[in-house]
Design an enzyme around this catalytic site. Structure first.
Site, PDB file in Angstrom:
ATOM      1  N   ASP A 208       0.826  -1.221   0.000  1.00 56.56           N
ATOM      2  CA  ASP A 208       0.000   0.000   0.000  1.00 56.56           C
ATOM      3  C   ASP A 208       0.857   1.267   0.000  1.00 56.56           C
ATOM      4  OD1 ASP A 208      -2.240  -1.680   0.217  1.00 56.56           O
ATOM      5  OD2 ASP A 208      -2.195  -1.584   2.405  1.00 56.56           O
TER       6      ASP A 208
ATOM      7  N   GLU B 250     -11.213  -1.606  -2.632  1.00 53.70           N
ATOM      8  CA  GLU B 250     -10.581  -0.770  -1.614  1.00 53.70           C
ATOM      9  C   GLU B 250      -9.522   0.120  -2.274  1.00 53.70           C
ATOM     10  OE1 GLU B 250      -9.343  -3.817   1.062  1.00 53.70           O
ATOM     11  OE2 GLU B 250      -7.774  -4.585  -0.251  1.00 53.70           O
TER      12      GLU B 250
ATOM     13  N   ASP C 200      -8.190   2.827   4.421  1.00 57.11           N
ATOM     14  CA  ASP C 200      -7.747   3.241   3.081  1.00 57.11           C
ATOM     15  C   ASP C 200      -8.130   4.677   2.743  1.00 57.11           C
ATOM     16  OD1 ASP C 200      -6.753   0.715   2.929  1.00 57.11           O
ATOM     17  OD2 ASP C 200      -8.115   0.005   1.377  1.00 57.11           O
TER      18      ASP C 200
END
Length: 313
Positions: A42, A206, A157
């Protein structure tokens, strides 16, 4: 996974594998040749002055990497590496923080981040601010948004976006009913007013990221499952809209709220399950899983171009 513990191991892997990848793709002028600390999950990329920064999911606070050129990366000191007292109510009393999003606002560095446990809706998005990323004098501002098992969304997120009028927004969401966006107060940077539903997908969705190019807003998302080894189905998809609040339609005109989304990258061969994307200085960063080496998540950066109004590598 213990990211720092695998750096030396993966350096040996990626020094050869990514070097070869760079040679293989150089003719396209798209995928960058990278070296150094490349294990990431991420990644959020931002350029401050002449330094490139990546903030990332980590088992010890918010992971940090830096580079003088965006190609050679060094692992830095984690932000809030020992965790914060309020995190324990959401992340099982661990020091883990997820999916940070790094930007600047009114001359200060800001980072939104999430704390949760895998698959849980007991989640919160926090905010920290600093004079600059390089100075690193971070002050946590606490929770800006939270969810629980009775919510219709999951508060992880985060993605911060400022529209052309100067209004800041926060997009967020993971699985459940998908992705939302809301205005945030220009002073507190906390959500205010109505929320808008941007995207959903029954296969999982997401990691939203909003940007503008020309007359359109673009919404990038990660669809599918991120972390299931050979069964991982992560892929990066997108749609575009004339408004930051949607509707975001894919190339076929399907609304992303109804499962639409044109796939930008799905992964294949050794490098599967791309996702966790963000864009800075005309380039998209994301992680992919190395299927030849225990599905370790590795950083990739590619030039992002727009062809006939649609994004491409």
């Amino acid at each position: 996974m213990q990211i720092k513990a695998q750096l030396k191991k993966v350096a040996a892997i990626t020094g050869l594998a990514l070097g070869a990848l760079g040679l293989a793709t150089q003719a396209e002028g798209a995928t960058w040749t990278l070296s150094g600390a490349l294990v990431t999950h991420d990644p959020s990329m931002y350029v401050e002055g002449s330094t490139w920064w990546v903030f990332e999911t980590s088992d010890t606070g918010i992971g940090v990497k830096y580079s003088p050129d965006g190609h050679s990366w060094t692992q830095g000191v984690s932000l809030f590496g020992n965790g914060l007292p309020w995190w324990g109510a959401y992340n099982g009393n661990t020091t883990k923080a997820w999916a940070p999003d790094i930007h600047d606002w009114n001359g200060r560095a800001i980072v939104y981040y999430a704390v949760s446990t895998f698959g849980s809706q007991n989640s919160a998005i926090g905010l920290a601010t600093a004079t600059s990323i390089a100075k690193g004098d971070w002050v946590d501002q606490g929770i800006v948004l939270s969810s629980n098992s009775g919510s219709d969304f999951n508060a992880i997120d985060p993605n911060f976006y400022v529209d052309p009028s100067g209004q800041p927004w926060l997009a967020y969401g993971s699985w459940w009913t998908g992705i939302y966006v809301t205005r945030v107060d220009v002073t507190t940077l906390k959500p205010t007013g109505s929320r808008y539903h941007l995207a959903a997908d029954s296969s999982g969705i997401e990691n939203s990221f909003i940007m503008r190019n020309g007359s359109y807003y673009y919404l990038f998302v990660s669809k599918g499952t991120c972390c299931s080894g050979s069964s991982s189905t992560y892929r990066i998809a997108y749609g575009r809209s004339a408004s930051v609040t949607g509707p975001y339609l894919d190339k076929n005109g399907v609304d992303m709220v109804n499962g639409g989304g044109t796939v930008l990258e799905a992964g294949a061969g050794e490098w599967i399950a791309p996702g966790g994307e963000s864009v800075a200085n005309g380039a998209m960063i994301r992680h992919k899983l190395d299927s030849y080496n225990n599905y370790t998540p590795i950083m990739f950066i590619s030039d992002l171009v727009f062809v006939n109004g649609w994004p491409s590598f």
